[in-house]
Write a protein that holds these residues in place. Sequence first.
Motif, PDB file in Angstrom:
ATOM      1  N   ILE A  84       0.842  -1.202   0.000  1.00 14.97           N
ATOM      2  CA  ILE A  84       0.000   0.000   0.000  1.00 14.97           C
ATOM      3  C   ILE A  84       0.873   1.246   0.000  1.00 14.97           C
ATOM      4  CG2 ILE A  84      -1.745   1.315   1.262  1.00 14.97           C
ATOM      5  CD1 ILE A  84      -2.761  -1.434   2.348  1.00 14.97           C
ATOM      6  N   ARG A  85       1.936   1.240   0.791  1.00 19.44           N
ATOM      7  CA  ARG A  85       2.864   2.383   0.793  1.00 19.44           C
ATOM      8  C   ARG A  85       3.441   2.612  -0.607  1.00 19.44           C
ATOM      9  NH1 ARG A  85       4.295   0.308   5.850  1.00 19.44           N
ATOM     10  NH2 ARG A  85       3.669   1.766   7.462  1.00 19.44           N
ATOM     11  N   PHE A  86       3.805   1.526  -1.264  1.00 20.73           N
ATOM     12  CA  PHE A  86       4.324   1.642  -2.623  1.00 20.73           C
ATOM     13  C   PHE A  86       3.288   2.325  -3.520  1.00 20.73           C
ATOM     14  CE2 PHE A  86       4.738   0.248  -6.980  1.00 20.73           C
ATOM     15  CZ  PHE A  86       6.087   0.434  -7.230  1.00 20.73           C
ATOM     16  N   LEU A  87       2.040   1.872  -3.426  1.00 17.50           N
ATOM     17  CA  LEU A  87       0.968   2.463  -4.229  1.00 17.50           C
ATOM     18  C   LEU A  87       0.829   3.950  -3.920  1.00 17.50           C
ATOM     19  CD1 LEU A  87      -1.529   1.954  -6.163  1.00 17.50           C
ATOM     20  CD2 LEU A  87      -2.844   1.799  -4.057  1.00 17.50           C
ATOM     21  N   LEU A  88       0.797   4.314  -2.647  1.00 13.41           N
ATOM     22  CA  LEU A  88       0.660   5.727  -2.268  1.00 13.41           C
ATOM     23  C   LEU A  88       1.840   6.550  -2.772  1.00 13.41           C
ATOM     24  CD1 LEU A  88      -0.710   5.369   1.371  1.00 13.41           C
ATOM     25  CD2 LEU A  88      -1.992   6.053  -0.677  1.00 13.41           C
ATOM     26  N   ARG A  90       3.679   5.924  -5.393  1.00 10.95           N
ATOM     27  CA  ARG A  90       3.542   6.067  -6.855  1.00 10.95           C
ATOM     28  C   ARG A  90       2.464   7.081  -7.204  1.00 10.95           C
ATOM     29  NH1 ARG A  90       4.714   5.475 -10.894  1.00 10.95           N
ATOM     30  NH2 ARG A  90       4.247   3.567 -11.952  1.00 10.95           N
ATOM     31  N   LEU A  91       1.363   7.056  -6.451  1.00  9.72           N
ATOM     32  CA  LEU A  91       0.316   8.052  -6.688  1.00  9.72           C
ATOM     33  C   LEU A  91       0.850   9.458  -6.424  1.00  9.72           C
ATOM     34  CD1 LEU A  91      -2.770   6.251  -5.084  1.00  9.72           C
ATOM     35  CD2 LEU A  91      -2.297   6.557  -7.527  1.00  9.72           C
ATOM     36  N   GLY A  92       1.723   9.576  -5.436  1.00  8.09           N
ATOM     37  CA  GLY A  92       2.307  10.871  -5.096  1.00  8.09           C
ATOM     38  C   GLY A  92       3.283  11.399  -6.133  1.00  8.09           C
ATOM     39  N   GLN A  93       3.754  10.550  -7.027  1.00  6.84           N
ATOM     40  CA  GLN A  93       4.695  11.006  -8.047  1.00  6.84           C
ATOM     41  C   GLN A  93       4.050  11.939  -9.075  1.00  6.84           C
ATOM     42  OE1 GLN A  93       6.584   7.524  -9.679  1.00  6.84           O
ATOM     43  NE2 GLN A  93       7.725   7.120  -7.795  1.00  6.84           N
ATOM     44  N   SER A  94       2.733  11.962  -9.102  1.00  6.94           N
ATOM     45  CA  SER A  94       2.048  12.838 -10.060  1.00  6.94           C
ATOM     46  C   SER A  94       1.410  14.040  -9.359  1.00  6.94           C
ATOM     47  CB  SER A  94       0.998  12.046 -10.834  1.00  6.94           C
ATOM     48  OG  SER A  94       0.053  11.500  -9.928  1.00  6.94           O
ATOM     49  N   ASN A  95       1.926  14.381  -8.183  1.00  4.31           N
ATOM     50  CA  ASN A  95       1.340  15.473  -7.409  1.00  4.31           C
ATOM     51  C   ASN A  95       1.284  16.793  -8.176  1.00  4.31           C
ATOM     52  OD1 ASN A  95       0.843  13.858  -5.225  1.00  4.31           O
ATOM     53  ND2 ASN A  95       2.414  14.760  -3.918  1.00  4.31           N
ATOM     54  N   ARG A  96       2.384  17.170  -8.826  1.00  3.71           N
ATOM     55  CA  ARG A  96       2.430  18.491  -9.480  1.00  3.71           C
ATOM     56  C   ARG A  96       1.302  18.630 -10.502  1.00  3.71           C
ATOM     57  NH1 ARG A  96       2.281  23.029  -8.570  1.00  3.71           N
ATOM     58  NH2 ARG A  96       3.835  22.607  -7.019  1.00  3.71           N
ATOM     59  N   SER A  97       1.104  17.645 -11.350  1.00  6.52           N
ATOM     60  CA  SER A  97       0.060  17.763 -12.374  1.00  6.52           C
ATOM     61  C   SER A  97      -1.329  17.763 -11.743  1.00  6.52           C
ATOM     62  CB  SER A  97       0.181  16.649 -13.413  1.00  6.52           C
ATOM     63  OG  SER A  97       0.068  15.382 -12.808  1.00  6.52           O
ATOM     64  N   ARG A  98      -1.490  17.083 -10.623  1.00  8.19           N
ATOM     65  CA  ARG A  98      -2.791  17.074  -9.957  1.00  8.19           C
ATOM     66  C   ARG A  98      -3.070  18.401  -9.251  1.00  8.19           C
ATOM     67  NH1 ARG A  98      -2.118  12.392 -11.540  1.00  8.19           N
ATOM     68  NH2 ARG A  98      -3.531  10.646 -11.460  1.00  8.19           N
ATOM     69  N   VAL A  99      -2.041  19.049  -8.746  1.00  8.75           N
ATOM     70  CA  VAL A  99      -2.231  20.380  -8.165  1.00  8.75           C
ATOM     71  C   VAL A  99      -2.644  21.348  -9.273  1.00  8.75           C
ATOM     72  CG1 VAL A  99      -1.059  22.336  -7.062  1.00  8.75           C
ATOM     73  CG2 VAL A  99      -0.683  20.018  -6.212  1.00  8.75           C
ATOM     74  N   MET A 155      -8.887   6.061   2.855  1.00  6.61           N
ATOM     75  CA  MET A 155      -7.588   6.446   2.288  1.00  6.61           C
ATOM     76  C   MET A 155      -7.757   7.108   0.927  1.00  6.61           C
ATOM     77  SD  MET A 155      -5.207   3.229   3.408  1.00  6.61           S
ATOM     78  CE  MET A 155      -3.677   3.953   2.858  1.00  6.61           C
ATOM     79  N   VAL A 156      -8.639   6.564   0.117  1.00  3.18           N
ATOM     80  CA  VAL A 156      -8.863   7.140  -1.212  1.00  3.18           C
ATOM     81  C   VAL A 156      -9.571   8.501  -1.082  1.00  3.18           C
ATOM     82  CG1 VAL A 156     -10.019   6.819  -3.437  1.00  3.18           C
ATOM     83  CG2 VAL A 156      -8.783   4.922  -2.394  1.00  3.18           C
ATOM     84  N   VAL A 157     -10.498   8.605  -0.143  1.00  2.70           N
ATOM     85  CA  VAL A 157     -11.154   9.893   0.105  1.00  2.70           C
ATOM     86  C   VAL A 157     -10.117  10.930   0.553  1.00  2.70           C
ATOM     87  CG1 VAL A 157     -12.743  11.088   1.671  1.00  2.70           C
ATOM     88  CG2 VAL A 157     -13.451   8.972   0.551  1.00  2.70           C
ATOM     89  N   GLU A 158      -9.217  10.534   1.429  1.00  7.34           N
ATOM     90  CA  GLU A 158      -8.161  11.451   1.887  1.00  7.34           C
ATOM     91  C   GLU A 158      -7.326  11.919   0.702  1.00  7.34           C
ATOM     92  OE1 GLU A 158      -6.030  13.887   4.007  1.00  7.34           O
ATOM     93  OE2 GLU A 158      -7.342  12.580   5.186  1.00  7.34           O
ATOM     94  N   TRP A 159      -6.917  11.008  -0.155  1.00  6.70           N
ATOM     95  CA  TRP A 159      -6.108  11.342  -1.330  1.00  6.70           C
ATOM     96  C   TRP A 159      -6.876  12.253  -2.278  1.00  6.70           C
ATOM     97  CZ3 TRP A 159      -6.586   8.215  -6.193  1.00  6.70           C
ATOM     98  CH2 TRP A 159      -5.687   8.622  -7.180  1.00  6.70           C
ATOM     99  N   GLN A 160      -8.117  11.893  -2.595  1.00  9.75           N
ATOM    100  CA  GLN A 160      -8.901  12.694  -3.529  1.00  9.75           C
ATOM    101  C   GLN A 160      -9.247  14.066  -2.948  1.00  9.75           C
ATOM    102  OE1 GLN A 160     -10.133  12.125  -6.931  1.00  9.75           O
ATOM    103  NE2 GLN A 160      -8.228  11.011  -6.622  1.00  9.75           N
ATOM    104  N   GLY A 161      -9.553  14.101  -1.654  1.00  7.59           N
ATOM    105  CA  GLY A 161      -9.809  15.391  -1.015  1.00  7.59           C
ATOM    106  C   GLY A 161      -8.576  16.269  -1.025  1.00  7.59           C
ATOM    107  N   LEU A 179      -1.476  12.772   1.535  1.00  8.37           N
ATOM    108  CA  LEU A 179      -0.879  11.459   1.302  1.00  8.37           C
ATOM    109  C   LEU A 179      -0.156  10.956   2.553  1.00  8.37           C
ATOM    110  CD1 LEU A 179       0.355  11.849  -2.373  1.00  8.37           C
ATOM    111  CD2 LEU A 179      -1.294  10.172  -1.539  1.00  8.37           C
ATOM    112  N   ARG A 180       0.442  11.866   3.301  1.00 11.76           N
ATOM    113  CA  ARG A 180       1.107  11.467   4.549  1.00 11.76           C
ATOM    114  C   ARG A 180       0.076  10.940   5.546  1.00 11.76           C
ATOM    115  NH1 ARG A 180       3.658  16.131   6.125  1.00 11.76           N
ATOM    116  NH2 ARG A 180       5.214  15.704   4.539  1.00 11.76           N
ATOM    117  N   ARG A 181      -1.073  11.609   5.668  1.00 15.30           N
ATOM    118  CA  ARG A 181      -2.129  11.110   6.568  1.00 15.30           C
ATOM    119  C   ARG A 181      -2.645   9.752   6.116  1.00 15.30           C
ATOM    120  NH1 ARG A 181      -3.418  16.487   6.546  1.00 15.30           N
ATOM    121  NH2 ARG A 181      -4.965  16.232   4.894  1.00 15.30           N
TER     122      ARG A 181
END
Length: 190
Positions: A84-88, A90-99, A155-161, A179-181
Amino acid sequence: MSKKGDQRRDAIVAAAARMFWANGFAATSIAGIAGEAGVPQGNMFYYYRTKADLALAVADVFVEETQSLITEAEAAAVEPRQRIRFLLNRLGQSNRSRVENGCPISAAVRDFRRAAPEASTRAGQSFELIVSFIARELQKTGPRPSIALARARSMVVEWQGGIALAHAFDDMTVLVESLRRAEQSLQIGP
């Protein structure tokens, strides 16, 4: 189909995904996608008859990429929380484009809903895959299936929020904190 035809199809879908994400589905024209993809507008209908067909192809890419990410996470570690940490991460690697643009998957689910409902449903399957993966992995650590599912959704709600607020505030730290939470919630016992 020929290799050149496959390359054009891929270029069209990539251009459509970028433009739907940046401009929205309704504001994106077939002509604009053709121009972005470097394909004559008259040839677009050879590859995709309608914009809804193109939306479905974009949604298919989201699902395929999500499944690939999950497969990668499954192979990355043996321990469920590490997966799960690995998944999170990897999801965090696209933070800039999502911001900058928000989440492309949630935008697709929302934007496709009226004009291309099948594509909206298909895009939403990306979230189903992520939630299911996290729930399965959490369940391996002890919680009952219903508790694991609730925590996975959380966890997904936290990420999407975090994506939504980071986009609204144009502030990367909001998403990083989110993502840290999500990752800290892995420390909670069964």
